[in-house]
Design a protein around this motif. Sequence first.
Motif, PDB file in Angstrom:
ATOM      1  N   GLY A  77       0.826  -1.203   0.000  1.00 24.78           N
ATOM      2  CA  GLY A  77       0.000   0.000   0.000  1.00 24.78           C
ATOM      3  C   GLY A  77       0.856   1.247   0.000  1.00 24.78           C
ATOM      4  O   GLY A  77       0.543   2.247  -0.653  1.00 24.78           O
ATOM      5  N   GLU A  78       1.950   1.199   0.730  1.00 22.17           N
ATOM      6  CA  GLU A  78       2.905   2.311   0.772  1.00 22.17           C
ATOM      7  C   GLU A  78       4.242   1.749   1.203  1.00 22.17           C
ATOM      8  O   GLU A  78       4.335   1.020   2.190  1.00 22.17           O
ATOM      9  CB  GLU A  78       2.448   3.379   1.760  1.00 22.17           C
ATOM     10  N   ASP A  79       5.288   2.037   0.450  1.00 16.28           N
ATOM     11  CA  ASP A  79       6.611   1.527   0.795  1.00 16.28           C
ATOM     12  C   ASP A  79       7.178   2.318   1.974  1.00 16.28           C
ATOM     13  O   ASP A  79       6.625   3.350   2.386  1.00 16.28           O
ATOM     14  CB  ASP A  79       7.538   1.589  -0.420  1.00 16.28           C
ATOM     15  N   LEU A  80       8.287   1.829   2.505  1.00 14.29           N
ATOM     16  CA  LEU A  80       8.877   2.441   3.691  1.00 14.29           C
ATOM     17  C   LEU A  80      10.390   2.337   3.579  1.00 14.29           C
ATOM     18  O   LEU A  80      10.932   1.251   3.344  1.00 14.29           O
ATOM     19  CB  LEU A  80       8.382   1.717   4.949  1.00 14.29           C
ATOM     20  N   ALA A  81      11.079   3.453   3.757  1.00 19.11           N
ATOM     21  CA  ALA A  81      12.539   3.455   3.674  1.00 19.11           C
ATOM     22  C   ALA A  81      13.146   2.778   4.897  1.00 19.11           C
ATOM     23  O   ALA A  81      12.583   2.819   5.998  1.00 19.11           O
ATOM     24  CB  ALA A  81      13.049   4.894   3.571  1.00 19.11           C
ATOM     25  N   VAL A  82      14.299   2.147   4.701  1.00 16.37           N
ATOM     26  CA  VAL A  82      15.079   1.617   5.810  1.00 16.37           C
ATOM     27  C   VAL A  82      16.157   2.647   6.133  1.00 16.37           C
ATOM     28  O   VAL A  82      17.054   2.879   5.307  1.00 16.37           O
ATOM     29  CB  VAL A  82      15.730   0.262   5.455  1.00 16.37           C
ATOM     30  N   PRO A  83      16.079   3.291   7.284  1.00 14.99           N
ATOM     31  CA  PRO A  83      17.045   4.349   7.596  1.00 14.99           C
ATOM     32  C   PRO A  83      18.491   3.848   7.517  1.00 14.99           C
ATOM     33  O   PRO A  83      18.818   2.764   8.020  1.00 14.99           O
ATOM     34  CB  PRO A  83      16.678   4.742   9.033  1.00 14.99           C
ATOM     35  N   GLY A  84      19.322   4.630   6.857  1.00 11.29           N
ATOM     36  CA  GLY A  84      20.730   4.276   6.753  1.00 11.29           C
ATOM     37  C   GLY A  84      21.044   3.222   5.723  1.00 11.29           C
ATOM     38  O   GLY A  84      22.206   2.800   5.600  1.00 11.29           O
ATOM     39  N   ARG A  85      20.051   2.778   4.986  1.00 12.37           N
ATOM     40  CA  ARG A  85      20.259   1.774   3.939  1.00 12.37           C
ATOM     41  C   ARG A  85      19.836   2.346   2.597  1.00 12.37           C
ATOM     42  O   ARG A  85      19.051   3.298   2.526  1.00 12.37           O
ATOM     43  CB  ARG A  85      19.441   0.506   4.224  1.00 12.37           C
ATOM     44  N   ASP A  86      20.346   1.746   1.526  1.00  6.57           N
ATOM     45  CA  ASP A  86      19.994   2.230   0.198  1.00  6.57           C
ATOM     46  C   ASP A  86      18.889   1.404  -0.435  1.00  6.57           C
ATOM     47  O   ASP A  86      18.778   1.318  -1.655  1.00  6.57           O
ATOM     48  CB  ASP A  86      21.226   2.252  -0.705  1.00  6.57           C
ATOM     49  N   PHE A  87      18.080   0.760   0.407  1.00  2.00           N
ATOM     50  CA  PHE A  87      16.924   0.018  -0.090  1.00  2.00           C
ATOM     51  C   PHE A  87      15.745   0.267   0.838  1.00  2.00           C
ATOM     52  O   PHE A  87      15.912   0.669   1.995  1.00  2.00           O
ATOM     53  CB  PHE A  87      17.211  -1.480  -0.212  1.00  2.00           C
ATOM     54  N   THR A  88      14.551   0.016   0.338  1.00  5.19           N
ATOM     55  CA  THR A  88      13.331   0.143   1.129  1.00  5.19           C
ATOM     56  C   THR A  88      12.905  -1.229   1.642  1.00  5.19           C
ATOM     57  O   THR A  88      13.417  -2.265   1.210  1.00  5.19           O
ATOM     58  CB  THR A  88      12.200   0.716   0.277  1.00  5.19           C
ATOM     59  N   PHE A  89      11.939  -1.234   2.555  1.00  7.26           N
ATOM     60  CA  PHE A  89      11.386  -2.510   3.001  1.00  7.26           C
ATOM     61  C   PHE A  89      10.757  -3.264   1.830  1.00  7.26           C
ATOM     62  O   PHE A  89      10.889  -4.482   1.720  1.00  7.26           O
ATOM     63  CB  PHE A  89      10.346  -2.284   4.106  1.00  7.26           C
ATOM     64  N   GLY A  90      10.066  -2.543   0.956  1.00  6.73           N
ATOM     65  CA  GLY A  90       9.437  -3.193  -0.191  1.00  6.73           C
ATOM     66  C   GLY A  90      10.456  -3.835  -1.105  1.00  6.73           C
ATOM     67  O   GLY A  90      10.268  -4.966  -1.581  1.00  6.73           O
ATOM     68  N   GLN A  91      11.562  -3.144  -1.367  1.00  6.15           N
ATOM     69  CA  GLN A  91      12.616  -3.708  -2.204  1.00  6.15           C
ATOM     70  C   GLN A  91      13.254  -4.919  -1.540  1.00  6.15           C
ATOM     71  O   GLN A  91      13.558  -5.917  -2.202  1.00  6.15           O
ATOM     72  CB  GLN A  91      13.663  -2.638  -2.494  1.00  6.15           C
ATOM     73  N   PHE A  92      13.454  -4.836  -0.237  1.00  8.17           N
ATOM     74  CA  PHE A  92      14.047  -5.965   0.477  1.00  8.17           C
ATOM     75  C   PHE A  92      13.125  -7.177   0.448  1.00  8.17           C
ATOM     76  O   PHE A  92      13.563  -8.303   0.205  1.00  8.17           O
ATOM     77  CB  PHE A  92      14.370  -5.554   1.917  1.00  8.17           C
ATOM     78  N   CYS A  93      11.829  -6.953   0.677  1.00  6.79           N
ATOM     79  CA  CYS A  93      10.866  -8.052   0.640  1.00  6.79           C
ATOM     80  C   CYS A  93      10.850  -8.701  -0.747  1.00  6.79           C
ATOM     81  O   CYS A  93      10.829  -9.930  -0.879  1.00  6.79           O
ATOM     82  CB  CYS A  93       9.481  -7.537   1.019  1.00  6.79           C
ATOM     83  N   ASP A  94      10.889  -7.878  -1.787  1.00  6.86           N
ATOM     84  CA  ASP A  94      10.950  -8.411  -3.153  1.00  6.86           C
ATOM     85  C   ASP A  94      12.218  -9.229  -3.369  1.00  6.86           C
ATOM     86  O   ASP A  94      12.197 -10.281  -4.024  1.00  6.86           O
ATOM     87  CB  ASP A  94      10.909  -7.263  -4.167  1.00  6.86           C
ATOM     88  N   ALA A  95      13.337  -8.745  -2.817  1.00  7.55           N
ATOM     89  CA  ALA A  95      14.605  -9.467  -2.967  1.00  7.55           C
ATOM     90  C   ALA A  95      14.562 -10.803  -2.243  1.00  7.55           C
ATOM     91  O   ALA A  95      15.108 -11.808  -2.725  1.00  7.55           O
ATOM     92  CB  ALA A  95      15.758  -8.612  -2.441  1.00  7.55           C
ATOM     93  N   GLN A  96      13.918 -10.831  -1.076  1.00  2.00           N
ATOM     94  CA  GLN A  96      13.801 -12.099  -0.358  1.00  2.00           C
ATOM     95  C   GLN A  96      12.980 -13.111  -1.146  1.00  2.00           C
ATOM     96  O   GLN A  96      13.340 -14.282  -1.239  1.00  2.00           O
ATOM     97  CB  GLN A  96      13.171 -11.857   1.015  1.00  2.00           C
ATOM     98  N   ALA A  97      11.863 -12.657  -1.722  1.00  2.00           N
ATOM     99  CA  ALA A  97      11.042 -13.547  -2.537  1.00  2.00           C
ATOM    100  C   ALA A  97      11.808 -14.016  -3.767  1.00  2.00           C
ATOM    101  O   ALA A  97      11.814 -15.211  -4.109  1.00  2.00           O
ATOM    102  CB  ALA A  97       9.750 -12.839  -2.946  1.00  2.00           C
ATOM    103  N   GLY A  98      12.485 -13.068  -4.440  1.00  2.01           N
ATOM    104  CA  GLY A  98      13.247 -13.431  -5.619  1.00  2.01           C
ATOM    105  C   GLY A  98      14.400 -14.355  -5.300  1.00  2.01           C
ATOM    106  O   GLY A  98      14.679 -15.310  -6.045  1.00  2.01           O
ATOM    107  N   GLY A  99      15.084 -14.098  -4.183  1.00  2.00           N
ATOM    108  CA  GLY A  99      16.189 -14.958  -3.783  1.00  2.00           C
ATOM    109  C   GLY A  99      15.730 -16.364  -3.459  1.00  2.00           C
ATOM    110  O   GLY A  99      16.367 -17.354  -3.848  1.00  2.00           O
TER     111      GLY A  99
END
Length: 543
Positions: free
Chosen positions: A481-503
């Motif tokens: 519904g709305e992505d969320l940045a991870v402070p101090g990282r160059d990825f968002t929670f949404g991008q990380f979740c996508d990477a986990q699924a893809g991995g």
Amino acid sequence: MTSSGVSLGTVGAGAAAIDAAVPALVAEKFASRLFAQDPTLWGSDAESEAAKRLSWVGLARSSRPLVGEIAALREKFTSQGLTRVVLCGMGGSSLAPEVICATAGVPLVVLDSSQPDMVRTALAEDLEHTLVVVSSKSGSTVETDSQRRVYEQAFEDAGIDPTERIVIVTDPGSPLDESSRAGGFTVVNADPNVGGRYSALTAFGLVPSGLAGADVEALLDEAESVTDLLAEDDGANPGLQLGAVLGGTSPLRDKVILADAGTQIPGFGDWIEQLIAESTGKDGKGLLPVVVGRDEPSSLAADENLVLLTAEDDERTPEGDSVTTVSGSLGAQMLLWEVATAVAGRLIGINPFDQPDVESAKAAARELLDAGMGAADAPAFVDGAVEVRTAGPDFLAGADTLDAALQALVAQLTPTGYLAVMAYLDRLADTELAATRAPLQSALERPVTFGWGPRFLHSTGQYHKGGPANGVYLQITTVPGEDLAVPGRDFTFGQFCDAQAGGDASVLADHGRPVLRLHLADHDAGLKQVVAALTKMSGGEAR
């Protein structure tokens, strides 16, 4: 048999397994050697890992100093008005406190997800009265590190000192231990010689539970009440018996159906699932736990073992081909199932203390993040709000609708196979998807597991890749519904979740497993469409 803390009864193949396996276990003094922390019990290949993973056998006594420490911390924080406890952790760090608090009837918010909608929901509620427990053995678990970062930022933005609101649970000397102490945070160390899934009675299980209001001293009392019994080299030892039921049937019944039959321990099947699946699913072997609800049909196939989790005062006699009843207090059963899993590992011939394929999925996710989360591969086709992709063997055979793709996937099921549904969605909001598991299992007449991503990666995810190659996999992802940045990282929670699924899909594909990947381009419309398709496939009415 019955003891002061646990009761176990079994018939059929399970009873035969006890007769066949337990005398040899008694003769070699398996139980007493286990409680003496003998690392040679699982063979030379497992010895180095087992040597640093066996302290769990004595936790009922060695964790006693934590009781007073936790009580003092709880008094301190409640006096400050901090009445809402949020746990950031994954796998064993979250599942044990979740079941402990549910059984005690005390509230605990478990944030074991990188799905941005779940994270935002946890952040948005009553920050003023929130205490956060961050649990990680090393601090390197990316989900937990990201959750910690976003809570630190939220406290700072609200003018609250994070060091006064965050408690760290970690191994002594870990990078997280050192950085947290240097930063002024409250730190509680756990026993470093216990693996995550055996850590229920360490600080990982006790600190968040005790801070939330559970009676952790009583939990240790319950475990201590059966410690000596489980260490006895005796044919009546329930740990040896249950381990034989799980790992000693011949031929091996490697699907363990964990059925709620009136247990007074909410969510206990999920804790057992992680313990068994992550411990045994490797080297092409293993036991697949399948958690089913109360009153589900229980007809068994030849490769299935039914375990009924019953209430303590339930004196039913099990009936059937291979049926076992298990009951007892929570602390006693936690130790019982840990012993039984160690026994089953010995009988199956695997190391029950490592998790190589959990690590492989983590590495694949990191590779995707490092490479940059650009546009995903083009879908094989799009049906309404659902993008359809595959990984592993090509099985679509010209399918160009969602219904046809699902049918093509389940057509890959073998007579001893199973379907795993893996949903990278909001497990608190998207419950209608989980409700499709039981009718699917009934219709397919094969086991169907359901896991919320990324939570299941620390549980059945190991079995999916390391266990027998007879699973088919349905992965569901969504646009948040709305992505969320991870402070101090160059990825968002949404991008990380996508990477986990893809991995995860990538590693499954590398193991030759068929994966159907459904991405909800529009969450609400896509979810409705997928639920309708699964309902239709199970013989129900699509809405």
